[in-house]
Motif scaffolding. Structure first.
Motif, short mmCIF file in Angstrom:
data_model
loop_
_atom_site.label_atom_id
_atom_site.label_comp_id
_atom_site.label_asym_id
_atom_site.label_seq_id
_atom_site.Cartn_x
_atom_site.Cartn_y
_atom_site.Cartn_z
N PHE A 28 50.86 97.35 48.94
CA PHE A 28 50.22 96.23 49.62
C PHE A 28 50.63 94.90 49.01
CE2 PHE A 28 46.66 93.22 49.63
CZ PHE A 28 46.51 93.02 51.00
N ILE A 29 50.60 94.80 47.69
CA ILE A 29 50.93 93.54 47.02
C ILE A 29 52.39 93.17 47.24
CG2 ILE A 29 51.17 92.45 44.75
CD1 ILE A 29 48.67 93.99 43.89
N LEU A 30 53.28 94.16 47.13
CA LEU A 30 54.70 93.87 47.33
C LEU A 30 54.99 93.43 48.76
CD1 LEU A 30 56.34 96.77 45.28
CD2 LEU A 30 56.21 94.36 44.67
N LEU A 31 54.38 94.13 49.75
CA LEU A 31 54.57 93.72 51.14
C LEU A 31 53.98 92.34 51.40
CD1 LEU A 31 53.84 97.03 53.09
CD2 LEU A 31 56.01 95.80 52.98
N GLY A 37 56.19 85.19 51.29
CA GLY A 37 57.36 84.38 50.96
C GLY A 37 58.19 84.07 52.18
N GLY A 38 58.31 85.04 53.11
CA GLY A 38 59.03 84.79 54.35
C GLY A 38 58.36 83.72 55.20
N LEU A 43 58.29 78.20 57.18
CA LEU A 43 57.59 76.92 57.35
C LEU A 43 58.44 75.77 56.84
CD1 LEU A 43 54.98 75.38 58.08
CD2 LEU A 43 54.19 75.82 55.76
N GLN A 44 59.04 75.96 55.65
CA GLN A 44 59.88 74.90 55.09
C GLN A 44 61.11 74.66 55.98
OE1 GLN A 44 57.36 73.75 53.03
NE2 GLN A 44 59.15 73.00 51.92
N THR A 45 61.70 75.73 56.50
CA THR A 45 62.85 75.58 57.39
C THR A 45 62.46 74.84 58.66
OG1 THR A 45 63.76 77.65 56.53
CG2 THR A 45 64.65 76.84 58.61
N PHE A 46 61.30 75.20 59.21
CA PHE A 46 60.83 74.54 60.43
C PHE A 46 60.60 73.05 60.20
CE2 PHE A 46 57.22 73.07 62.98
CZ PHE A 46 57.74 73.25 64.25
N ARG A 47 59.98 72.72 59.09
CA ARG A 47 59.72 71.31 58.80
C ARG A 47 61.01 70.53 58.62
NH1 ARG A 47 55.10 70.50 54.37
NH2 ARG A 47 55.42 68.37 55.10
N ALA A 48 62.00 71.17 57.94
CA ALA A 48 63.28 70.49 57.75
C ALA A 48 64.00 70.29 59.08
CB ALA A 48 64.14 71.29 56.78
N MET A 49 63.95 71.31 59.94
CA MET A 49 64.64 71.21 61.23
C MET A 49 63.91 70.27 62.19
SD MET A 49 65.75 75.17 61.84
CE MET A 49 66.52 74.77 63.40
N ALA A 176 48.80 82.95 59.76
CA ALA A 176 49.95 83.82 59.47
C ALA A 176 49.70 84.68 58.24
CB ALA A 176 51.21 82.98 59.29
N LEU A 177 49.08 84.08 57.22
CA LEU A 177 48.81 84.85 55.99
C LEU A 177 47.77 85.94 56.24
CD1 LEU A 177 48.79 82.09 53.22
CD2 LEU A 177 50.46 83.91 53.55
N ILE A 178 46.74 85.63 57.02
CA ILE A 178 45.73 86.66 57.35
C ILE A 178 46.38 87.80 58.11
CG2 ILE A 178 43.67 87.13 58.71
CD1 ILE A 178 42.72 84.29 58.02
N ALA A 179 47.23 87.45 59.09
CA ALA A 179 47.95 88.50 59.82
C ALA A 179 48.86 89.29 58.89
CB ALA A 179 48.76 87.87 60.96
N THR A 180 49.46 88.61 57.91
CA THR A 180 50.33 89.28 56.95
C THR A 180 49.54 90.27 56.10
OG1 THR A 180 51.87 87.43 56.83
CG2 THR A 180 51.81 88.90 54.95
N LEU A 181 48.37 89.85 55.62
CA LEU A 181 47.55 90.73 54.78
C LEU A 181 47.09 91.95 55.56
CD1 LEU A 181 45.39 88.12 52.83
CD2 LEU A 181 47.38 89.38 52.02
#
Length: 455
Positions: A28-31, A37-38, A43-49, A176-181
């Motif tokens: 769970f922690i690794l996933l 991280g993805g 998010l950073q890529t979207f903001r830059a673009m 997104a983080l809640i969906a990820t968890l």
């Protein structure tokens, strides 16, 4: 009442692995870290673009507004110019004011986003364009431009040029983080489920239940092969256990029959009383060794019920009546109850008393003095059986419960099968407890039996 020398096995396990995680939580922690991280990288890529198109679009809107205002005012006469300015103020929230030399303004360009907008506006409106955050204390988006060499200020709504708010990013990232968890938990559960089933089935095999079967039709090929191998192993172990029980029963019967004949022949044919006694003692010893083997090989299933500890202790003490060899003192409270099998617990105590009678005699009196005490610790009761003999070398303590191991000459003077403490440990484990042997601080050997307290 304290118990000298007791070492809690739970404490040893925690010392070995203080930060051990189950497979589920590790997966769970690794996933979660991977997917989190993805999301952050996305998010950073979207903001830059998104940064450059947004600045160009915002500057384009303001430049178009300035050009429209400039054109409308340039071609309107004095009377209509007032009407145009009023309409722009009412309908578009845009004010046009003359720019005076004494106007005080604060620069608009304070960060990367606003500097990019300022540069884009100057490239579209001319290098003399001024962009301000406030003019004479009035906040807003102020753009200074010229109409036929006359300077003007245009005040527009600053919301037109606002980037995507950090709150918006935070909300979407939290979703997104809640969906990820949740997704990580579901995936970890799916990965962990067959291994958890395997662990549970293995624990049942360890407890002597060989009827555990795992699914041999699962979709995952590797898990299916592991389950098939486990099921084959369980069937083989069940067959071995059945064969062992039949073999031991046969051995016990086949050995005791000639022993009984030997005893009868010794009684009838040997005239020497001392030789007769020695032969009878040897036969008794062989019979006792057979009993030890049978006890050690006994099946692992027991039924645990509340048992009065003091009653079992007193009953087993009564079997050792010869005070010239052993004297036993019990300090177990009469109301102490444990979860145990009464027959198994009696066998445990009998083996410990016999071990003390043989190997725990005092060097001064030649009598084994045994003290039985107890302690309540949370949900457990610890029963301590201590002799006052010579003890055992510390490096050999862990080997005392090994079948057929003999500690040293002092504790192995008598003959025996070498299974007494091994039988004790196995029986205590069958009852869900633990067994520990240690040297007492002031001499002698102390055995600790930890059993669950009865409700």
């Amino acid at each position: 009442m304290a118990s000298d020398g007791w070492i809690d096995p739970r404490r040893n396990r925690s010392a070995r692995s203080p930060f051990a995680l189950s497979l589920f939580w590790r997966t769970f922690i690794l996933l979660a870290l991977l997917l989190g991280g993805g999301i952050f990288a996305w998010l950073q890529t979207f903001r830059a673009m998104e940064f450059e198109p947004r600045t160009v679009q915002a500057a384009q809107q303001i430049a178009s507004l300035v050009n429209l205002s400039r054109t409308a005012l340039r071609y309107a006469d004095a009377i209509n110019r007032v009407t145009v300015v009023k309409a722009m103020t009412d309908q578009e929230s845009v004010r046009i004011l003359p720019r005076e030399p004494g106007d005080k303004y604060e620069p608009y360009e304070v960060d990367r986003f606003t500097r990019a907008i300022g540069a884009e506006l100057r490239s579209r409106l001319g290098p003399e364009t001024v962009v301000a955050n406030s003019v004479n204390g009035a906040s807003g988006l102020w753009v200074g431009f010229n109409i036929e060499n006359d300077p003007y200020w245009m005040q527009a709504d600053p919301q037109r040029l606002q980037p995507v708010a950090g709150k918006t990013y935070f909300v979407w990232m939290a979703i997104a983080l809640i969906a990820t968890l949740l997704g990580s938990a579901a995936i970890a559960g799916l990965i962990n489920r067959p291994l958890k089933q395997l662990s549970f089935a293995a624990s049942r095999i360890r407890d002597g239940e060989f009827d555990s079967r795992l699914d041999e039709h699962t979709a995952t090929r590797e898990i299916r092969e592991v389950n098939m191998g486990f099921n084959r192993m369980a069937r083989e172990l069940a067959k071995v256990e059945e064969d062992r029980a039949v073999m031991l029963a046969g051995i016990s019967h086949d050995l005791r029959t000639p022993l009984a004949r030997l005893r009868l022949e010794a009684e009838m044919s040997v005239d020497d009383d001392e030789a007769k006694r020695n032969m009878a003692a040897d036969i008794d010893q062989l019979d006792a060794i057979i009993d030890k083997f049978m006890d050690y090989a006994r099946p692992g299933e027991v039924k645990l019920v509340p048992v009065h500890l003091s009653g079992v202790v007193d009953r087993e003490i009564a079997a050792f009546r010869d005070t010239s060899q052993i004297r036993i003192e019990s300090r177990v409270a009469i109301d102490t109850k444990v979860m145990a099998d009464e027959i198994e617990l009696g066998r445990v105590l009998a083996n410990l008393f016999e071990n003390a009678r043989r190997y725990g005699r005092s060097t001064d009196t030649g009598i084994a003095r045994v003290l039985i005490s107890y302690a309540r610790t949370g949900p457990w009761v610890i029963l301590s059986v201590r002799d006052h003999g010579q003890g055992v070398a510390p490096e050999k303590l862990k080997q005392l419960t090994t079948p057929f191991f003999r500690g040293d000459a002092a504790r192995t003077a008598a003959t025996g099968a070498g299974l007494g403490l091994a039988i004790v440990e196995k029986a205590v484990q069958r009852m869900g407890g633990s067994f520990e042997v240690a040297n007492a601080p002031d001499g002698g050997l102390v055995a600790h039996i930890r059993l669950k307290k009865a409700p």
